[in-house]
Write a protein that holds these residues in place. Structure first.
Motif, PDB file in Angstrom:
ATOM      1  N   LEU A  50      -0.044   3.559   1.485  1.00  0.00           N
ATOM      2  CA  LEU A  50       1.342   3.254   1.117  1.00  0.00           C
ATOM      3  C   LEU A  50       2.293   3.510   2.286  1.00  0.00           C
ATOM      4  O   LEU A  50       3.256   2.760   2.498  1.00  0.00           O
ATOM      5  N   ARG A  93       3.353  -7.005  -4.475  1.00  0.00           N
ATOM      6  CA  ARG A  93       2.552  -6.407  -5.540  1.00  0.00           C
ATOM      7  C   ARG A  93       1.070  -6.568  -5.254  1.00  0.00           C
ATOM      8  O   ARG A  93       0.280  -5.638  -5.477  1.00  0.00           O
ATOM      9  N   LEU A 107      -0.046  -4.034  -2.835  1.00  0.00           N
ATOM     10  CA  LEU A 107      -0.233  -2.717  -3.452  1.00  0.00           C
ATOM     11  C   LEU A 107      -1.571  -2.642  -4.192  1.00  0.00           C
ATOM     12  O   LEU A 107      -2.248  -1.611  -4.153  1.00  0.00           O
ATOM     13  N   THR A 164      -4.177  -2.276  -1.693  1.00  0.00           N
ATOM     14  CA  THR A 164      -4.113  -0.905  -1.186  1.00  0.00           C
ATOM     15  C   THR A 164      -4.843   0.057  -2.115  1.00  0.00           C
ATOM     16  O   THR A 164      -5.590   0.936  -1.658  1.00  0.00           O
TER      17      THR A 164
END
Length: 264
Positions: A70, A167, A170, A173
């Motif tokens: 992040l 999104r 993420l 991730t």
């Protein structure tokens, strides 16, 4: 007849290969090799956190790997180029992790097990964690496959069609953090990125579609895991590096065959 520890090691290697391969395809497509390095090197900080707080190693590594991913995503739009930023964070995370582990009071930690893996010491509980984490990472990718693919190949088109590339980043991730956490026991913090990148890069010349590349990468990852274990048993070599060495040989073979495949 194989011993129980050999069967557990083979299953652990297979679980990591099945998770790392499709994720590695996105790492290759997005040119995120250093991103994988930064996240995997942060795993040692997760080990230190887990040992200091008496949390499970998996939980500590997952938390720190996710935090690092992040942070990298949040800083990637700043003035520094992405490769410079990732290079700094990857090596800084490794250095801080090594220092943090060495400062733990009353702990004698075998760093080589965390740096290069200890697949032959995988317990039944470790195996369950590896497969649960690997299946969760694969499920995330399958669930968002088309959206992730569109956001990877053409972010502007993804946005125009109502998608959310941020999104999808993420979600990628989270899958990466899960894979790093489950792979630590198998190949170690220094070699996790190789299991993400090398099978995917080896599969590229043989694939005509993204889905085919993911499947072939998973196959190559599994062959590398089993082949590395066989080499380790036969020649008493370190298992994690042996797995990556077999993956590298597969990549060399793939690179040599690539011109012939293009000529057809």
């Amino acid at each position: 007849m194989l011993d129980d520890f050999a069967i557990r090691a083979a299953l652990a290697g297979l679980g990591v290969a099945l998770a790392a391969a499709p994720l590695g395809c996105f790492v290759v497509w997005r040119r995120m090799a250093y991103f994988g390095d930064a996240t995997s090197h942060a795993a040692l900080l997760g080990v230190a956190l887990a040992l200091a707080t008496e949390l499970p190693i998996f939980a500590g590594v997952l938390a720190v790997a996710l935090a690092m991913a992040l942070i990298v995503g949040g800083l990637s739009d700043r003035q520094l180029s992405t490769d410079t930023l990732l290079g700094v964070l990857a090596h800084a995370a490794l250095a801080f992790g090594l220092v943090a582990v060495s400062l733990l009071p009353g702990q004698r930690v075998d760093l080589s097990a965390y740096l290069f893996g200890e697949i032959l010491a995988v317990s039944a509980g470790d195996l369950a964690v590896i497969w649960i984490g690997a299946l969760a990472a694969v499920a995330l990718l399958v669930w968002r496959w088309q959206a992730l693919l569109t956001a990877t190949l053409n972010p502007d088109l993804a946005t125009a069609s109502g998608g959310h590339p941020r999104r999808e980043q993420l979600i990628l991730t989270l899958a990466l953090a899960l894979t790093v956490a489950v792979a630590l026991k198998v190949v170690g913090a220094l070699l996790i990125a190789a299991m993400l990148i090398v099978p995917a890069a080896s599969a590229r010349p043989f694939a005509r579609t993204p889905e085919m590349m993911a499947v072939i990468a998973a196959l190559f990852g599994a062959v590398a895991a089993f082949g590395g274990l066989a080499v380790s048993f036969s020649y008493d070599t370190p298992t994690g590096p042996s797995i990556v060495s077999v993956a590298a040989l597969i990549f060399i073979g793939s690179s040599l065959l690539s011109p012939m495949l293009r000529a057809r």
